[in-house]
Write a protein that holds these residues in place. Sequence first.
Motif, PDB file in Angstrom:
ATOM      1  N   GLY A 122       1.790 -14.644  -3.484  1.00 43.51           N
ATOM      2  CA  GLY A 122       1.074 -13.153  -3.830  1.00 43.51           C
ATOM      3  C   GLY A 122       0.940 -12.104  -2.438  1.00 43.51           C
ATOM      4  O   GLY A 122       0.872 -10.979  -2.625  1.00 43.51           O
ATOM      5  N   ILE A 123       1.003 -12.941  -1.372  1.00 43.19           N
ATOM      6  CA  ILE A 123       1.069 -12.101  -0.134  1.00 43.19           C
ATOM      7  C   ILE A 123       2.196 -11.182   0.104  1.00 43.19           C
ATOM      8  O   ILE A 123       2.172  -9.945   0.273  1.00 43.19           O
ATOM      9  CB  ILE A 123       0.869 -12.943   1.227  1.00 43.19           C
ATOM     10  N   ILE A 124       3.308 -11.925  -0.432  1.00 47.70           N
ATOM     11  CA  ILE A 124       4.568 -11.252  -0.298  1.00 47.70           C
ATOM     12  C   ILE A 124       4.676  -9.879  -1.239  1.00 47.70           C
ATOM     13  O   ILE A 124       5.188  -9.023  -0.831  1.00 47.70           O
ATOM     14  CB  ILE A 124       5.833 -12.279  -0.274  1.00 47.70           C
ATOM     15  N   TRP A 125       4.458 -10.286  -2.354  1.00 48.57           N
ATOM     16  CA  TRP A 125       4.639  -9.357  -3.404  1.00 48.57           C
ATOM     17  C   TRP A 125       3.323  -8.362  -3.227  1.00 48.57           C
ATOM     18  O   TRP A 125       3.519  -7.131  -3.500  1.00 48.57           O
ATOM     19  CB  TRP A 125       4.111  -9.700  -4.858  1.00 48.57           C
ATOM     20  N   ALA A 126       2.211  -8.519  -2.890  1.00 50.17           N
ATOM     21  CA  ALA A 126       1.235  -7.492  -2.149  1.00 50.17           C
ATOM     22  C   ALA A 126       1.990  -6.514  -1.149  1.00 50.17           C
ATOM     23  O   ALA A 126       1.665  -5.208  -1.269  1.00 50.17           O
ATOM     24  CB  ALA A 126      -0.035  -8.115  -1.583  1.00 50.17           C
ATOM     25  N   TRP A 127       2.598  -6.799  -0.197  1.00 49.67           N
ATOM     26  CA  TRP A 127       3.599  -6.024   0.610  1.00 49.67           C
ATOM     27  C   TRP A 127       4.600  -5.258  -0.227  1.00 49.67           C
ATOM     28  O   TRP A 127       4.485  -4.220   0.149  1.00 49.67           O
ATOM     29  CB  TRP A 127       3.982  -6.941   1.605  1.00 49.67           C
ATOM     30  N   LEU A 128       5.244  -5.887  -1.093  1.00 43.93           N
ATOM     31  CA  LEU A 128       6.181  -5.305  -2.033  1.00 43.93           C
ATOM     32  C   LEU A 128       5.818  -4.084  -2.683  1.00 43.93           C
ATOM     33  O   LEU A 128       6.100  -3.008  -2.752  1.00 43.93           O
ATOM     34  CB  LEU A 128       6.978  -6.198  -2.751  1.00 43.93           C
ATOM     35  N   TYR A 129       4.445  -4.150  -2.993  1.00 51.65           N
ATOM     36  CA  TYR A 129       3.761  -3.374  -4.106  1.00 51.65           C
ATOM     37  C   TYR A 129       3.089  -2.184  -3.197  1.00 51.65           C
ATOM     38  O   TYR A 129       2.386  -1.451  -3.632  1.00 51.65           O
ATOM     39  CB  TYR A 129       2.843  -3.917  -4.986  1.00 51.65           C
ATOM     40  N   ASN A 130       2.742  -2.339  -1.839  1.00 50.70           N
ATOM     41  CA  ASN A 130       2.131  -1.672  -1.027  1.00 50.70           C
ATOM     42  C   ASN A 130       2.394  -0.160  -1.148  1.00 50.70           C
ATOM     43  O   ASN A 130       3.881   0.153  -1.182  1.00 50.70           O
ATOM     44  CB  ASN A 130       2.500  -1.738   0.379  1.00 50.70           C
ATOM     45  N   PRO A 131       1.623   0.965  -1.589  1.00 52.51           N
ATOM     46  CA  PRO A 131       1.991   2.213  -2.064  1.00 52.51           C
ATOM     47  C   PRO A 131       2.342   2.949  -0.859  1.00 52.51           C
ATOM     48  O   PRO A 131       3.201   4.119  -1.014  1.00 52.51           O
ATOM     49  CB  PRO A 131       0.437   2.956  -2.487  1.00 52.51           C
ATOM     50  N   ALA A 132       2.123   2.714   0.412  1.00 54.80           N
ATOM     51  CA  ALA A 132       2.653   3.560   1.546  1.00 54.80           C
ATOM     52  C   ALA A 132       3.904   3.089   2.173  1.00 54.80           C
ATOM     53  O   ALA A 132       4.666   3.877   2.183  1.00 54.80           O
ATOM     54  CB  ALA A 132       1.435   3.451   2.719  1.00 54.80           C
ATOM     55  N   PHE A 133       4.183   1.868   2.442  1.00 56.82           N
ATOM     56  CA  PHE A 133       5.380   1.322   2.894  1.00 56.82           C
ATOM     57  C   PHE A 133       5.996   0.320   1.981  1.00 56.82           C
ATOM     58  O   PHE A 133       7.086  -0.379   2.675  1.00 56.82           O
ATOM     59  CB  PHE A 133       5.106   0.908   4.549  1.00 56.82           C
TER      60      PHE A 133
END
Length: 297
Positions: A122-133
């Motif tokens: 979940g943490i990894i995919w939240a980073w992948l989905y990050n709208p800015a970077f």
Amino acid sequence: MKRSALDGSQQTNFIYLLPGLLFYAAFVFGPIIVALGLSLTSWDGLSMPKWVGLGNYVDLFSDSRFYIALRNNAELMIFYCVLPLVLGITLAACVWNLKQREQLALRTFLFLPYIMPTAVLGIIWAWLYNPAFGPFNQFLRAVGLGAFALPWLGDFNFVLPAVGIVATWYFFGFCMVIFLTGIQRIDPSLFDAAKVDGASARKTFFWITLPLLLPEIRVVLLLTVIASIKSFDLIFTMTRGGPANATLVPNIYMYQLGFELNRFGAAAAIAIVGAILTFVINYAIHRFVGSQNKGRA
């Protein structure tokens, strides 16, 4: 002839089951009974519980947020159960025709997500989905598709599918391995006979492989339905039920009531309702798929 230790009476053999039964009762039945009792009280975690009877259940079934959580959970079942099952059984049929070394490599690669903790994913995919970077949006902008770069976990329309896709990615490799195991137990002479009769690969799949995989389909459905109803850590680490309850599920709502609002009686009521739903849905799957399997036996 020397008698086995298990050749005694039923009362004697029960002694061998007693340690396991005691352990199971202490760590399974015990918490269920405590949760059931707690659900009939109003308790803030500090003062003495107050008996309210079925009051928590009456409030729960008149709570619009609880119905939102149930609806979201029902939609997530598509990503937890249906898509992994379809992808898993399709990939299993394709991978089965590969050479043994290629089959082993692909099976291992696709199974890898399932061995990872869902909270970490979940943490990894939240980073992948990050709208800015996040890499997804960065890639879309790099190829000139910046208009499609969305705040995936902040968009009311896309956040539930965005979380669901992660669940599908997590489960489909596991489902594929289960179905590959099922294909291995099918008598190869059935496939040889179909080939001699001129049956196409599609007909062989739908008339031989798929019907004989009903026991594995039942296992996959049982496990994925339980996982979908128990879903918590993946959603909690990605969205915490937001935005505006768009990914709220019963277990997230239970956490909010219990550990954020100190309404442990109401939280326990959600746990009991979730346990009942799990039992009812799995019993229906067991009866329906099991009856289909017996009808073909």
